[in-house]
Enzyme design. Structure first.
Site, PDB file in Angstrom:
ATOM      1  CB  CYS A 138     -44.619 -18.593 -34.524  1.00  0.00           C
ATOM      2  SG  CYS A 138     -44.477 -19.467 -36.095  1.00  0.00           S
ATOM      3  CG  HIS A 248     -41.168 -15.381 -35.286  1.00  0.00           C
ATOM      4  ND1 HIS A 248     -40.888 -16.157 -34.192  1.00  0.00           N
ATOM      5  CD2 HIS A 248     -41.642 -16.224 -36.230  1.00  0.00           C
ATOM      6  CE1 HIS A 248     -41.162 -17.421 -34.448  1.00  0.00           C
ATOM      7  NE2 HIS A 248     -41.633 -17.495 -35.689  1.00  0.00           N
ATOM      8  CD  GLU A 250     -39.547 -13.970 -31.659  1.00  0.00           C
ATOM      9  OE1 GLU A 250     -40.656 -13.395 -31.592  1.00  0.00           O
ATOM     10  OE2 GLU A 250     -39.350 -14.965 -32.373  1.00  0.00           O
TER      11      GLU A 250
END
Ligand SMILES: *[C@@H]1O[C@H](CO)[C@@H](O)[C@H](O)[C@H]1NC(C)=O
Ligand SMILES: *[C@@H]1O[C@H](CO)[C@@H](O)[C@H](O)[C@H]1NC(C)=O
Ligand SMILES: *[C@@H]1O[C@H](CO)[C@@H](O)[C@H](O)[C@H]1NC(C)=O
Ligand SMILES: *[C@@H]1O[C@H](CO)[C@@H](O)[C@H](O)[C@H]1NC(C)=O
Length: 320
Positions: A138, A248, A250
């Protein structure tokens, strides 16, 4: 038997070297193929807190740490405001670095200064054959577009809090990043909204196509659109182990405070396969701390994450 085995190994080794010489010289920098670092340590870059308090001036969202730990790496927080010498020493001690998402300036923040130093050290190291992987998520990806091109070339998009399927390019099948992904998961990634986007700025496909530096540096692996602007969502550098996702990876397994974060089995597998890929890149780096004591002092275990779930986009945060 043992002697023949060794002779065979020597022969295979010579052939490998010969093949490498012809096949690999134009592609990735060479790295030591017979060594693997099964104790990789990855730096995660911290960044300024918006409204700082005495013991909360910089932070790392814990999901980035869990992401790397879940695939077999340990984490060292990379503090902002360190000297160049301190960053050089740290660079030579760790096996890769991750630039997280967030909300600081990509041209004038402590985050940017550290990111630039590590980026330049990584480029230099990789050119010498010292394989050092860099990952930007990001804001980290946006930072990479600035570091590579020297320009701010992002476009405003309507992408704050939306899960999207990836629009894979024809380059994906030959990519290092997605090579190890199961076909079933690739199918799901292409058809289901498994990748969470939380950004107001994006690298438009049109911009990349008209910027020589970016175009020759990054292979585009996926794109997305907000309905108006087609933007680059996943890249890997052609000649360096440098990777970026505007989305993202994660969050799917580790963040729970926003309704648009996908948690389906395929979404969670996406987190796992992306982490496995980056950690396997870090295993190719042989940097180490000067002593066990230096290593222990640097590891994130010296800090405790704070539970911030009810009031934050992150479930847990490390503050520094
Ligand atoms: C970094 O340096 C700036 C400028 O000197 C200072 O305002 C800030 O508090 C420092 N942040 C940290 C985390 O050390
Ligand atoms: C932004 O996208 C959302 C869907 O993700 C949509 O509901 C909204 O109308 C869009 N806003 C604008 C200004 O286009
Ligand atoms: C996917 O990318 C291609 C090539 O850039 C584009 O023509 C197509 O419209 C995109 N599809 C979607 C669903 O965004
Ligand atoms: C991707 O490959 C398909 C099938 O080979 C081809 O039709 C298409 O034009 C290619 N797209 C691009 C953007 O090169």
């Amino acid at each position: 038997m043992a002697i023949i085995g060794r002779a065979d190994a020597g022969f295979t080794f010579r052939i490998t070297i010969l093949l490498l010489f012809f096949i690999c010289v134009p592609c990735l920098p060479l790295y030591s193929l017979d060594k693997r670092n099964d104790r990789p340590i990855i730096g995660v870059l911290s960044q300024e807190v918006n409204s700082p308090k005495p013991n909360q001036r910089a932070y790392i969202a814990a999901s980035y740490v869990k992401f790397l730990e879940s695939a077999g790496a340990r984490v060292v927080p990379v503090m902002i405001n360190q000297t160049l010498e301190e960053y050089k020493t740290l660079f030579n001690s760790i096996n890769g670095i991750l630039y997280p998402g967030g909300g600081v300036s990509i041209i004038s923040s402590g985050y940017e200064r550290a990111a630039k130093i590590f980026y330049e050290l990584a480029i230099e190291a990789n050119r010498r054959g010292d394989y050092f992987p860099v990952w930007g998520t990001c804001l980290g990806f946006e930072e990479l577009t600035y570091l590579t091109s020297g320009k701010i070339i992002l476009s405003r998009t309507n992408t704050s809090g939306v899960p999207l399927p990836l629009n894979f390019t024809n380059e994906t099948k030959d990519s290092r990043m997605f090579k190890g992904f199961p076909a079933e998961l690739m199918k799901d990634l292409a058809s289901e909204p498994l990748t969470e986007n939380s950004h107001k700025w994006s690298l438009a496909v049109l911009t990349l196509n008209t910027n020589e530096e970016l175009k020759k540096f990054y292979k585009v692996l996926s794109t997305n659109t907000d309905g108006k602007t087609e933007f680059v969502s996943t890249v890997e550098a052609y000649d360096y182990p440098i990777y970026g996702t505007q989305w993202h990876p994660e969050k799917n397994a580790f963040e729970w405070t926003r309704p648009y974060i996908p948690h389906s089995p395929s979404a969670v597998k996406t987190t796992a396969y992306m982490a496995e890929f980056f950690v396997s890149e870090a295993r190719k780096n042989l940097h180490r701390f000067e002593s066990e004591e230096e290593e222990s002092k640097a590891l994130i275990y010296n800090y405790s994450p704070v539970y911030t779930g009810p009031t934050s986009g992150f479930v847990q945060i490390y503050f520094f």
